[in-house]
Structure formats: C-alpha cells, structure tokens
Design a protein around this motif. Sequence first.
Motif, short mmCIF file in Angstrom:
data_model
loop_
_atom_site.label_atom_id
_atom_site.label_comp_id
_atom_site.label_asym_id
_atom_site.label_seq_id
_atom_site.Cartn_x
_atom_site.Cartn_y
_atom_site.Cartn_z
N PRO A 10 -5.98 5.76 48.48
CA PRO A 10 -5.38 5.46 47.19
C PRO A 10 -4.04 4.74 47.33
O PRO A 10 -3.10 5.27 47.92
N GLN A 11 -4.02 3.49 46.90
CA GLN A 11 -2.85 2.61 46.98
C GLN A 11 -2.31 2.53 48.41
O GLN A 11 -1.10 2.40 48.61
N GLY A 12 -3.21 2.63 49.39
CA GLY A 12 -2.78 2.64 50.78
C GLY A 12 -3.52 1.62 51.62
O GLY A 12 -4.03 0.62 51.11
N PRO A 13 -3.59 1.88 52.93
CA PRO A 13 -4.19 0.93 53.86
C PRO A 13 -5.72 0.86 53.72
O PRO A 13 -6.37 1.78 53.23
N VAL A 14 -6.26 -0.24 54.20
CA VAL A 14 -7.71 -0.45 54.21
C VAL A 14 -8.34 0.51 55.22
O VAL A 14 -7.87 0.62 56.35
N ILE A 15 -9.39 1.21 54.79
CA ILE A 15 -10.10 2.12 55.70
C ILE A 15 -11.51 1.62 56.01
O ILE A 15 -12.12 2.06 56.96
N ALA A 16 -12.01 0.67 55.19
CA ALA A 16 -13.34 0.10 55.44
C ALA A 16 -13.48 -1.20 54.66
O ALA A 16 -12.81 -1.41 53.65
N LYS A 17 -14.36 -2.05 55.15
CA LYS A 17 -14.74 -3.25 54.42
C LYS A 17 -16.19 -3.04 53.99
O LYS A 17 -17.06 -2.78 54.83
N ALA A 18 -16.44 -3.11 52.68
CA ALA A 18 -17.80 -2.90 52.19
C ALA A 18 -18.68 -4.07 52.62
O ALA A 18 -18.25 -5.22 52.61
N GLU A 19 -19.92 -3.75 53.01
CA GLU A 19 -20.85 -4.80 53.42
C GLU A 19 -21.74 -5.18 52.24
O GLU A 19 -22.09 -4.34 51.42
N LEU A 20 -22.07 -6.45 52.16
CA LEU A 20 -22.88 -6.97 51.07
C LEU A 20 -24.33 -6.55 51.24
O LEU A 20 -24.92 -6.70 52.32
N VAL A 21 -24.91 -6.00 50.19
CA VAL A 21 -26.34 -5.67 50.17
C VAL A 21 -27.07 -6.78 49.41
O VAL A 21 -28.00 -7.38 49.94
N THR A 22 -26.65 -7.04 48.17
CA THR A 22 -27.23 -8.15 47.40
C THR A 22 -26.17 -8.75 46.49
O THR A 22 -25.23 -8.06 46.08
N PHE A 23 -26.34 -10.02 46.17
CA PHE A 23 -25.48 -10.71 45.21
C PHE A 23 -26.40 -11.64 44.46
O PHE A 23 -27.05 -12.49 45.06
N TYR A 24 -26.51 -11.46 43.16
CA TYR A 24 -27.40 -12.34 42.41
C TYR A 24 -26.85 -12.65 41.03
O TYR A 24 -25.92 -12.02 40.56
N GLN A 25 -27.47 -13.66 40.41
CA GLN A 25 -27.04 -14.11 39.10
C GLN A 25 -28.23 -14.35 38.19
O GLN A 25 -29.34 -14.58 38.65
N ARG A 26 -27.96 -14.27 36.89
CA ARG A 26 -28.91 -14.68 35.86
C ARG A 26 -28.14 -14.85 34.57
O ARG A 26 -27.09 -14.24 34.38
N THR A 27 -28.64 -15.69 33.68
CA THR A 27 -27.99 -15.82 32.38
C THR A 27 -28.41 -14.65 31.51
O THR A 27 -29.45 -14.02 31.75
N THR A 28 -27.62 -14.35 30.50
CA THR A 28 -27.90 -13.19 29.65
C THR A 28 -29.19 -13.35 28.84
O THR A 28 -29.75 -12.37 28.40
N ASN A 29 -29.65 -14.57 28.66
CA ASN A 29 -30.89 -14.77 27.92
C ASN A 29 -32.11 -14.93 28.82
O ASN A 29 -33.21 -15.21 28.35
N SER A 30 -31.95 -14.73 30.13
CA SER A 30 -33.07 -14.77 31.08
C SER A 30 -33.65 -13.38 31.26
O SER A 30 -32.90 -12.40 31.22
#
Length: 136
Positions: A42-62
């Motif tokens: 909490p408001q301190g040093p970095v303890i881990a870097k999160a790894e990417l699982v998925t990143f995706y996009q779509r428009t709200t009408n799709s």
Amino acid sequence: MSISTTPPVTLPDGGAEFTFVYLVPRGERAMFVTRDYHVTEPQGPVIAKAELVTFYQRTTNSPAEIVEAIPKVPDMLIAGATGAETIWRVRLRVTQKLPDRFDVVPPAFEIALNKYPVRTFTYRYFPDRKAYGLCR
C-alpha cells in the motif's frame, strides 16, 4: 475515457487474476506511458509485476463473442469508428502469494499531450470469503 475493474479471482497458490475495463469514446485515443501493471505494498514499493493473460477490444454495439485479442499491452487505446465507445478489457495474473493488503497500479496515460495518472486499486484479503476484494 474511464477505467473500472471486476472482482479479482483468487488463485489456490495465493495469487490472483485481475480484470480492468477501459471505455474509450469514439474518436478518442490514449497512449500508455508504460505497459506495466505493478502490484505494490500500500503506497509502497513494487512487489510484483502482473503478467498479461488477455487483452482485447470490441465496440459497445458489437456482440460480446466478436472480439479482437491482442498478444501484448498495446502502445495506445484507440476507439473504433463503428460504436459510441470501444471496450478494452485486460486480464492480468499474479502467481506469487500476495500480502493481505496491496495495490494494483495500472499504467498512466497520455491524452492530447497531457499525462494523466490512473486510479490505484487497493485490495485486501477477506478470510471469511477466502478471497481478495476491492477496498472502497
């Protein structure tokens, strides 16, 4: 532009998966200052870097089943032209055991040459639910 999160999924080894949702209005774009999602004391040093699982996009009408997956955190989020907003959804994982209380810090943005910090999300462990939850 807005950013929100869903409840994390607590992993058996003490880690967790996090989902962040960005809404980008048509005609807008936001460039990431970095591509790292840090887990910190909490408001301190970095303890881990999160790894990417998925990143995706779509428009709200799709339809929800029509998404475009991206293999890494992109340089910028750009709204599509076919919908009022484009949803960008990122799912991250931290496999190491997390402390009872920690922050997840998404990368800051640059929009129209102005740098904007992003909200820090604070989580804590709820023993009665045996799961992490977002603090208010």
